[in-house]
Design a protein around this motif. Structure first.
Motif, mmCIF file in Angstrom:
data_model
loop_
_atom_site.group_PDB
_atom_site.id
_atom_site.type_symbol
_atom_site.label_atom_id
_atom_site.label_comp_id
_atom_site.label_asym_id
_atom_site.label_seq_id
_atom_site.Cartn_x
_atom_site.Cartn_y
_atom_site.Cartn_z
ATOM 1 N N ARG A 80 0.830 -1.200 0.000
ATOM 2 C CA ARG A 80 0.000 0.000 0.000
ATOM 3 C C ARG A 80 0.873 1.262 0.000
ATOM 4 O O ARG A 80 0.585 2.228 -0.693
ATOM 5 C CB ARG A 80 -0.925 -0.011 1.207
ATOM 6 C CG ARG A 80 -1.913 1.103 1.209
ATOM 7 C CD ARG A 80 -2.888 0.938 2.344
ATOM 8 N NE ARG A 80 -3.968 1.871 2.167
ATOM 9 C CZ ARG A 80 -4.711 2.318 3.129
ATOM 10 N NH1 ARG A 80 -4.521 1.878 4.354
ATOM 11 N NH2 ARG A 80 -5.665 3.177 2.903
ATOM 12 N N PHE A 81 1.949 1.248 0.791
ATOM 13 C CA PHE A 81 2.875 2.373 0.848
ATOM 14 C C PHE A 81 3.528 2.603 -0.515
ATOM 15 O O PHE A 81 3.612 3.728 -0.999
ATOM 16 C CB PHE A 81 3.927 2.122 1.935
ATOM 17 C CG PHE A 81 4.916 3.237 2.082
ATOM 18 C CD1 PHE A 81 4.537 4.454 2.631
ATOM 19 C CD2 PHE A 81 6.233 3.080 1.666
ATOM 20 C CE1 PHE A 81 5.447 5.495 2.774
ATOM 21 C CE2 PHE A 81 7.143 4.111 1.798
ATOM 22 C CZ PHE A 81 6.754 5.317 2.347
ATOM 23 N N SER A 82 3.962 1.534 -1.145
ATOM 24 C CA SER A 82 4.581 1.628 -2.473
ATOM 25 C C SER A 82 3.595 2.174 -3.493
ATOM 26 O O SER A 82 3.950 3.003 -4.339
ATOM 27 C CB SER A 82 5.076 0.254 -2.924
ATOM 28 O OG SER A 82 6.039 -0.241 -2.047
ATOM 29 N N LYS A 83 2.357 1.712 -3.397
ATOM 30 C CA LYS A 83 1.313 2.168 -4.308
ATOM 31 C C LYS A 83 1.051 3.665 -4.111
ATOM 32 O O LYS A 83 0.913 4.411 -5.085
ATOM 33 C CB LYS A 83 0.038 1.359 -4.047
ATOM 34 C CG LYS A 83 -1.028 1.486 -5.078
ATOM 35 C CD LYS A 83 -2.167 0.507 -4.734
ATOM 36 C CE LYS A 83 -3.230 0.526 -5.781
ATOM 37 N NZ LYS A 83 -4.322 -0.389 -5.482
ATOM 38 N N THR A 84 1.030 4.114 -2.863
ATOM 39 C CA THR A 84 0.806 5.528 -2.562
ATOM 40 C C THR A 84 1.937 6.390 -3.106
ATOM 41 O O THR A 84 1.695 7.451 -3.699
ATOM 42 C CB THR A 84 0.668 5.744 -1.035
ATOM 43 O OG1 THR A 84 -0.430 4.968 -0.563
ATOM 44 C CG2 THR A 84 0.438 7.201 -0.701
ATOM 45 N N ILE A 85 3.159 5.949 -2.925
ATOM 46 C CA ILE A 85 4.309 6.701 -3.445
ATOM 47 C C ILE A 85 4.249 6.776 -4.969
ATOM 48 O O ILE A 85 4.477 7.842 -5.559
ATOM 49 C CB ILE A 85 5.639 6.067 -2.979
ATOM 50 C CG1 ILE A 85 5.834 6.321 -1.490
ATOM 51 C CG2 ILE A 85 6.821 6.627 -3.756
ATOM 52 C CD1 ILE A 85 7.055 5.662 -0.910
ATOM 53 N N ALA A 86 3.925 5.676 -5.611
ATOM 54 C CA ALA A 86 3.832 5.656 -7.077
ATOM 55 C C ALA A 86 2.726 6.587 -7.562
ATOM 56 O O ALA A 86 2.936 7.386 -8.493
ATOM 57 C CB ALA A 86 3.591 4.237 -7.571
ATOM 58 N N LEU A 92 -13.615 5.630 -13.666
ATOM 59 C CA LEU A 92 -12.346 5.116 -14.169
ATOM 60 C C LEU A 92 -11.430 4.703 -13.035
ATOM 61 O O LEU A 92 -10.871 3.600 -13.041
ATOM 62 C CB LEU A 92 -11.651 6.162 -15.045
ATOM 63 C CG LEU A 92 -10.256 5.810 -15.536
ATOM 64 C CD1 LEU A 92 -10.329 4.662 -16.543
ATOM 65 C CD2 LEU A 92 -9.606 7.022 -16.174
ATOM 66 N N PHE A 93 -11.270 5.580 -12.043
ATOM 67 C CA PHE A 93 -10.368 5.258 -10.933
ATOM 68 C C PHE A 93 -10.886 4.102 -10.082
ATOM 69 O O PHE A 93 -10.108 3.336 -9.538
ATOM 70 C CB PHE A 93 -10.092 6.497 -10.083
ATOM 71 C CG PHE A 93 -9.192 7.468 -10.755
ATOM 72 C CD1 PHE A 93 -7.908 7.101 -11.138
ATOM 73 C CD2 PHE A 93 -9.613 8.755 -11.050
ATOM 74 C CE1 PHE A 93 -7.069 7.988 -11.779
ATOM 75 C CE2 PHE A 93 -8.779 9.649 -11.703
ATOM 76 C CZ PHE A 93 -7.501 9.264 -12.060
ATOM 77 N N LYS A 94 -12.193 3.994 -9.973
ATOM 78 C CA LYS A 94 -12.769 2.868 -9.234
ATOM 79 C C LYS A 94 -12.491 1.562 -9.972
ATOM 80 O O LYS A 94 -12.127 0.564 -9.363
ATOM 81 C CB LYS A 94 -14.280 3.091 -9.074
ATOM 82 C CG LYS A 94 -14.873 2.351 -7.890
ATOM 83 C CD LYS A 94 -16.325 2.718 -7.699
ATOM 84 C CE LYS A 94 -16.395 3.944 -6.823
ATOM 85 N NZ LYS A 94 -17.758 4.301 -6.467
ATOM 86 N N ARG A 95 -12.629 1.567 -11.284
ATOM 87 C CA ARG A 95 -12.355 0.357 -12.090
ATOM 88 C C ARG A 95 -10.885 -0.009 -12.056
ATOM 89 O O ARG A 95 -10.535 -1.187 -12.111
ATOM 90 C CB ARG A 95 -12.785 0.578 -13.542
ATOM 91 C CG ARG A 95 -14.265 0.485 -13.746
ATOM 92 C CD ARG A 95 -14.597 0.549 -15.206
ATOM 93 N NE ARG A 95 -16.048 0.550 -15.370
ATOM 94 C CZ ARG A 95 -16.660 0.904 -16.479
ATOM 95 N NH1 ARG A 95 -15.952 1.285 -17.527
ATOM 96 N NH2 ARG A 95 -17.962 0.866 -16.553
ATOM 97 N N MET A 96 -10.026 0.999 -11.992
ATOM 98 C CA MET A 96 -8.582 0.740 -11.960
ATOM 99 C C MET A 96 -8.103 0.405 -10.560
ATOM 100 O O MET A 96 -6.926 0.127 -10.362
ATOM 101 C CB MET A 96 -7.826 1.971 -12.492
ATOM 102 C CG MET A 96 -8.083 2.240 -13.949
ATOM 103 S SD MET A 96 -7.309 3.765 -14.503
ATOM 104 C CE MET A 96 -5.599 3.325 -14.406
ATOM 105 N N ASN A 97 -9.031 0.476 -9.587
ATOM 106 C CA ASN A 97 -8.706 0.165 -8.202
ATOM 107 C C ASN A 97 -7.632 1.096 -7.653
ATOM 108 O O ASN A 97 -6.685 0.676 -7.008
ATOM 109 C CB ASN A 97 -8.286 -1.296 -8.044
ATOM 110 C CG ASN A 97 -8.332 -1.739 -6.596
ATOM 111 O OD1 ASN A 97 -9.026 -1.139 -5.775
ATOM 112 N ND2 ASN A 97 -7.582 -2.778 -6.286
ATOM 113 N N LEU A 98 -7.799 2.385 -7.964
ATOM 114 C CA LEU A 98 -6.823 3.389 -7.484
ATOM 115 C C LEU A 98 -7.315 4.063 -6.238
ATOM 116 O O LEU A 98 -8.290 4.414 -5.929
ATOM 117 C CB LEU A 98 -6.550 4.438 -8.563
ATOM 118 C CG LEU A 98 -5.889 3.904 -9.827
ATOM 119 C CD1 LEU A 98 -5.743 5.019 -10.843
ATOM 120 C CD2 LEU A 98 -4.530 3.333 -9.519
#
Length: 158
Positions: free
Chosen positions: A4-10, A152-158
């Motif tokens: 989750r941390f890596s995803k947030t940084i990205a 879009l963001f919900k479908r991309m799971n962002l």
């Protein structure tokens, strides 16, 4: 937790790049000094979709990158941060409803123009009037783009 941390940084890095690049793209206006930065509606969308913390972090990163690359100066950063803080405050207080999102960008722009007027000693009314076409464009863009971006963001799971 680490994922989750890596995803947030990205996400934050990508959003900072989007803010920086969309700030460079300007749509001309019939009024001198009234060009429209594409970053205004994008910033409102980022704040609404990703939250204030991610939005402001990405905005600060975009400003630092712009300064390092020579694309902005300290005055640009002060004005951009005024816009960002006002937009974030309005969305934090008003919520993520259409009315709040539609007015956040234009009010942020007005406050940024008032800051610009203080820095440059130019009449604030002239600066605000020159920004009206961009404020309308921002409001309309948010009205049209918020729901599709949300889906879009919900479908991309962002």
């Amino acid at each position: 937790m680490k994922n989750r941390f890596s995803k947030t940084i990205a996400h934050t890095g990508i959003l900072a790049t989007i803010i920086l690049l969309s700030g460079i793209i300007k749509i001309p206006s019939v009024f001198p000094g009234g060009e429209f930065q594409l970053s205004a509606p994008i910033a409102v969308l980022i704040c609404a979709l990703f939250g204030f913390k991610t939005y402001i972090t990405a905005g600060v990163l975009a400003s630092v990158l712009g300064l390092i690359l020579g694309l902005t100066n300290i005055f640009n950063i002060i004005i951009a941060m005024t816009f960002r803080l006002v937009v974030g405050l309005i969305i934090a207080v008003g919520g993520k409803n259409f009315l709040t999102l539609i007015v956040a960008g234009p009010i942020g722009t007005i406050m940024a123009r008032l800051t610009l007027a203080q820095i440059t000693q130019v009449d604030w009314q002239i600066l605000v009037i020159a920004a009206v076409p961009g404020m309308l464009y921002t409001a309309i863009t948010i009205l049209v783009a918020y729901k599709p971006a949300q889906i879009l963001f919900k479908r991309m799971n962002l």
